[in-house]
Write a protein that holds these residues in place. Structure first.
Motif, PDB file in Angstrom:
ATOM      1  N   VAL A 132       0.846  -1.194   0.000  1.00 14.74           N
ATOM      2  CA  VAL A 132       0.000   0.000   0.000  1.00 14.74           C
ATOM      3  C   VAL A 132       0.882   1.245   0.000  1.00 14.74           C
ATOM      4  O   VAL A 132       1.730   1.424   0.873  1.00 14.74           O
ATOM      5  N   ARG A 133       0.667   2.063  -1.018  1.00 16.17           N
ATOM      6  CA  ARG A 133       1.297   3.386  -1.064  1.00 16.17           C
ATOM      7  C   ARG A 133       0.174   4.417  -1.061  1.00 16.17           C
ATOM      8  O   ARG A 133      -0.915   4.159  -1.570  1.00 16.17           O
ATOM      9  N   THR A 134       0.439   5.561  -0.480  1.00 14.88           N
ATOM     10  CA  THR A 134      -0.607   6.563  -0.386  1.00 14.88           C
ATOM     11  C   THR A 134      -0.094   7.923  -0.819  1.00 14.88           C
ATOM     12  O   THR A 134       1.096   8.202  -0.729  1.00 14.88           O
ATOM     13  N   ASP A 135      -0.994   8.740  -1.322  1.00 17.33           N
ATOM     14  CA  ASP A 135      -0.654  10.070  -1.808  1.00 17.33           C
ATOM     15  C   ASP A 135      -0.409  10.989  -0.618  1.00 17.33           C
ATOM     16  O   ASP A 135      -1.284  11.130   0.249  1.00 17.33           O
ATOM     17  N   ALA A 136       0.752  11.608  -0.560  1.00 21.99           N
ATOM     18  CA  ALA A 136       1.123  12.483   0.553  1.00 21.99           C
ATOM     19  C   ALA A 136       1.204  13.926   0.074  1.00 21.99           C
ATOM     20  O   ALA A 136       1.965  14.246  -0.840  1.00 21.99           O
ATOM     21  N   ILE A 137       0.412  14.807   0.694  1.00 26.82           N
ATOM     22  CA  ILE A 137       0.379  16.232   0.337  1.00 26.82           C
ATOM     23  C   ILE A 137       1.267  16.971   1.322  1.00 26.82           C
ATOM     24  O   ILE A 137       0.875  17.225   2.471  1.00 26.82           O
ATOM     25  N   LEU A 138       2.469  17.338   0.913  1.00 27.89           N
ATOM     26  CA  LEU A 138       3.447  17.985   1.777  1.00 27.89           C
ATOM     27  C   LEU A 138       3.735  19.423   1.372  1.00 27.89           C
ATOM     28  O   LEU A 138       4.215  20.216   2.196  1.00 27.89           O
ATOM     29  N   LEU A 198      -2.852  27.727  -3.377  1.00 30.01           N
ATOM     30  CA  LEU A 198      -2.683  26.787  -2.274  1.00 30.01           C
ATOM     31  C   LEU A 198      -1.592  27.296  -1.324  1.00 30.01           C
ATOM     32  O   LEU A 198      -0.468  27.562  -1.758  1.00 30.01           O
ATOM     33  N   ALA A 199      -1.930  27.440  -0.061  1.00 33.10           N
ATOM     34  CA  ALA A 199      -0.996  27.977   0.933  1.00 33.10           C
ATOM     35  C   ALA A 199       0.274  27.131   0.964  1.00 33.10           C
ATOM     36  O   ALA A 199       0.245  25.956   1.310  1.00 33.10           O
ATOM     37  N   ASP A 200       1.392  27.737   0.587  1.00 30.70           N
ATOM     38  CA  ASP A 200       2.643  27.022   0.324  1.00 30.70           C
ATOM     39  C   ASP A 200       3.490  26.897   1.581  1.00 30.70           C
ATOM     40  O   ASP A 200       4.020  27.881   2.100  1.00 30.70           O
ATOM     41  N   LEU A 201       3.637  25.681   2.082  1.00 29.94           N
ATOM     42  CA  LEU A 201       4.402  25.451   3.296  1.00 29.94           C
ATOM     43  C   LEU A 201       5.892  25.674   3.081  1.00 29.94           C
ATOM     44  O   LEU A 201       6.438  25.339   2.018  1.00 29.94           O
ATOM     45  N   ASP A 202       6.555  26.221   4.090  1.00 36.69           N
ATOM     46  CA  ASP A 202       7.999  26.412   4.057  1.00 36.69           C
ATOM     47  C   ASP A 202       8.648  25.109   4.497  1.00 36.69           C
ATOM     48  O   ASP A 202       8.906  24.887   5.689  1.00 36.69           O
ATOM     49  N   VAL A 208       8.144  22.578  10.220  1.00 40.96           N
ATOM     50  CA  VAL A 208       7.302  22.001   9.179  1.00 40.96           C
ATOM     51  C   VAL A 208       7.764  20.588   8.853  1.00 40.96           C
ATOM     52  O   VAL A 208       6.952  19.663   8.756  1.00 40.96           O
ATOM     53  N   ARG A 209       9.060  20.414   8.708  1.00 37.52           N
ATOM     54  CA  ARG A 209       9.578  19.088   8.386  1.00 37.52           C
ATOM     55  C   ARG A 209       9.221  18.074   9.469  1.00 37.52           C
ATOM     56  O   ARG A 209       8.780  16.957   9.178  1.00 37.52           O
ATOM     57  N   ALA A 210       9.406  18.465  10.731  1.00 39.19           N
ATOM     58  CA  ALA A 210       9.117  17.546  11.832  1.00 39.19           C
ATOM     59  C   ALA A 210       7.641  17.172  11.856  1.00 39.19           C
ATOM     60  O   ALA A 210       7.277  16.010  12.115  1.00 39.19           O
ATOM     61  N   THR A 211       6.775  18.147  11.565  1.00 35.84           N
ATOM     62  CA  THR A 211       5.333  17.886  11.555  1.00 35.84           C
ATOM     63  C   THR A 211       4.967  16.911  10.441  1.00 35.84           C
ATOM     64  O   THR A 211       4.173  15.981  10.639  1.00 35.84           O
ATOM     65  N   ILE A 243      12.974  15.263   4.340  1.00 32.85           N
ATOM     66  CA  ILE A 243      11.745  14.648   4.866  1.00 32.85           C
ATOM     67  C   ILE A 243      11.766  13.138   4.667  1.00 32.85           C
ATOM     68  O   ILE A 243      11.586  12.365   5.614  1.00 32.85           O
ATOM     69  N   VAL A 244      12.007  12.664   3.439  1.00 28.78           N
ATOM     70  CA  VAL A 244      11.970  11.215   3.204  1.00 28.78           C
ATOM     71  C   VAL A 244      13.178  10.533   3.830  1.00 28.78           C
ATOM     72  O   VAL A 244      13.123   9.342   4.161  1.00 28.78           O
ATOM     73  N   GLY A 245      14.273  11.283   4.019  1.00 29.33           N
ATOM     74  CA  GLY A 245      15.452  10.705   4.657  1.00 29.33           C
ATOM     75  C   GLY A 245      15.237  10.381   6.117  1.00 29.33           C
ATOM     76  O   GLY A 245      16.000   9.615   6.707  1.00 29.33           O
TER      77      GLY A 245
END
Length: 502
Positions: A132-138, A198-202, A208-211, A243-245
């Motif tokens: 299972v893979r899922t779409d991640a909105i980051l 779309l409100a662009d996250l830093d 943000v990364r930790a969240t 993030i993925v690391g």
């Protein structure tokens, strides 16, 4: 089972699932009972290393309950390796499909189901041998200017998400009058301005990364095996890497980076983080299929990501709406494009499966409170089926597509050989294990071709009849490395060593 360490962002090669092993055992019995002993040459026997068990399927806007049933009833038995789900997080309210791509919080609660249903779906799919893979909105949160309340009751405004983010956690690029991206030739705009409001996250922010890492790890705890990183192009590759690391080794990653001619941001920039969608393949196969189908086998040789870095598709939920690729509405031609994708050796293929629509913003069928109604496939889905808006197209069940998924599992990583082309037709083999003929012409194709399949009689695995039921007079005979075929207009045929005729 313990897997060897894998560089973060790289999908592990999954061993054969129980369903695939059962199919292999049945095929072995069929070979023995119906056509004598299997070939002594291992190169002419079905692949057993799982090298062809790599096909994914995006079940766009399918509910968690429906995906779980589909894994058990169809995806596992058909040989699909992984399923991509739509985003599972809480989102804004509204009927359009894109509401799912506007996060309000990271609660796993959406119009597709609850947290408990999501976890049950992942467990069910795993038991069926499907990852299972899922779409991640980051990249972003909502694109709403007015404050609102999300699906699970969370309040929000454009730059304020209580308990998660405040205005300080977002980019305010100041490069365009409305802070929206105006030019894709400006890398700073693409990665710090807003994509259609779309409100662009830093994503360079440690907070943000930790969240986001905490959210992804939460999904992993529910049974997710990997992620599609939505809008990866709109985040610096180094931010995605950070993030993925932070995720466990072996987490499968595929990133959405649309290739644009002359643009400063390209898919190759992200290959170090994991696999990347090669959008150019889907766009280009649309053109070559209309002219010289055999050229599809050359896609990937120049100007593309290396094969090991690429995930390819005929269409996805965006491209079927913007017209840049073929879609289910193209009927037989769409089916043939999928045959070529699954038959070829470039990239990791992903099949797409959605619902019929005439309004590109239309969402799937929903109940009175806005929850999506479970997908149900028609008894005989296929290119010629009659559909109304909202009907589930179920491309992954089309005989031409499902047959090629199983065929790919048989041929494994055998090389492309014995390529032949004439006008609107192409034929090719994969080592001594399989052979495909595609006829995109308006007239039947009758010819004799060279093949490395062992001598014997073979069933066409793209017909609705399941291999092993016997194909009688419909079988083709291979003798002395030659096979005579009769392929109707706008169809394909495929043969492999696990589907010999009785």
């Amino acid at each position: 089972m313990t897997y060897p360490p894998v560089r973060p962002g790289r999908a592990r090669r999954r061993p054969l699932t129980r369903a695939a092993l059962a199919l292999g055992a049945a095929s072995a019995l069929l070979l023995s009972a119906c056509s004598g002993s299997p070939p002594a040459d291992p190169d002419a026997s079905p692949a057993t290393d799982g090298s062809g068990h790599d096909v994914g399927v995006e079940l766009f806007q399918w509910t968690w309950d429906a995906i779980g049933r589909e894994c058990t009833d169809d995806l596992g038995p058909a040989g699909y390796a992984w399923v991509l789900t739509s985003p599972p997080q809480e989102h804004i309210l509204g009927p359009a499909w894109w509401t799912a791509y506007q996060p309000v919080s990271y609660k796993v609660e959406s119009r597709l189901g609850t947290r408990e249903q999501f976890a049950a779906m992942a467990d069910t799919c795993h038991r069926a041998g499907v990852e299972v893979r899922t779409d991640a909105i980051l990249n972003h949160m909502t694109g709403q200017d007015a404050p609102g309340t999300g699906w699970a009751g969370s309040s929000y405004s454009h730059y304020d998400y209580p308990g998660l983010y405040t205005s300080a956690d977002f980019h305010h690029c100041g490069l365009t009058p409305d802070d929206d991206i105006a030019s894709y030739l400006d890398a700073q705009q693409v990665q710090t301005c807003e994509l259609v409001n779309l409100a662009d996250l830093d994503t360079s922010s440690p907070k943000v990364r930790a969240t986001e890492v905490a959210y992804l790890k939460d999904l992993l705890s529910l049974g997710v095996d990997g992620f599609r990183i939505d809008a990866a192009k709109h985040m610096p590759a180094s931010d995605v890497a950070a993030i993925v690391g932070a995720l466990p080794a072996g987490t499968a990653i595929v990133q959405e980076v649309i290739r644009g001619s002359g643009e400063p941001i390209q898919p190759e920039d992200y290959a170090g983080n994991g696999k990347v969608f090669e959008f150019a393949w889907g766009r280009d196969v649309k053109g070559v299929l209309a002219g010289t189908p055999g050229a599809a086998l050359d896609l990937g040789k120049a100007g593309y990501l290396p094969s090991d870095d690429a995930v390819v598709f005929v269409d996805d939920h965006d491209t079927e709406r913007d017209g840049s690729t073929l879609s289910y509405a193209d009927g037989a031609e769409y089916a043939l494009a999928n045959v070529l994708m699954l038959g070829g050796a470039y990239g990791e293929p992903m099949v797409y499966s959605g619902y019929a629509f005439s309004d590109r913003d239309a969402g799937p069928v929903q109940d009175a409170r806005g929850a999506v109604v479970d997908a149900r496939c028609a008894a005989s889905p296929g290119p010629a089926a009659q559909r109304s808006d909202g009907d589930w197209v179920c491309q992954h069940r089309w005989a031409e597509i499902a047959g090629m998924v199983a065929w790919r599992g048989v041929v494994g990583d055998a090389p492309v050989v014995d390529r032949w082309g004439q006008g609107d037709a192409v034929a090719f083999g994969r080592g001594e294990r399989g052979f495909v003929v595609v006829n995109n012409g308006q007239a039947p194709l009758t010819t004799t071709l060279a093949t490395r399949l062992p001598d014997g009689r073979y069933c066409d695995v793209l017909t609705a009849a399941a291999p092993g039921t016997g194909c009688g007079d419909a079988a083709v005979r291979v003798k002395d490395g030659r096979v005579a075929v009769e392929v109707p207009a706008r169809t394909a045929q495929a043969f492999d060593v696990a589907a010999r005729a009785r």
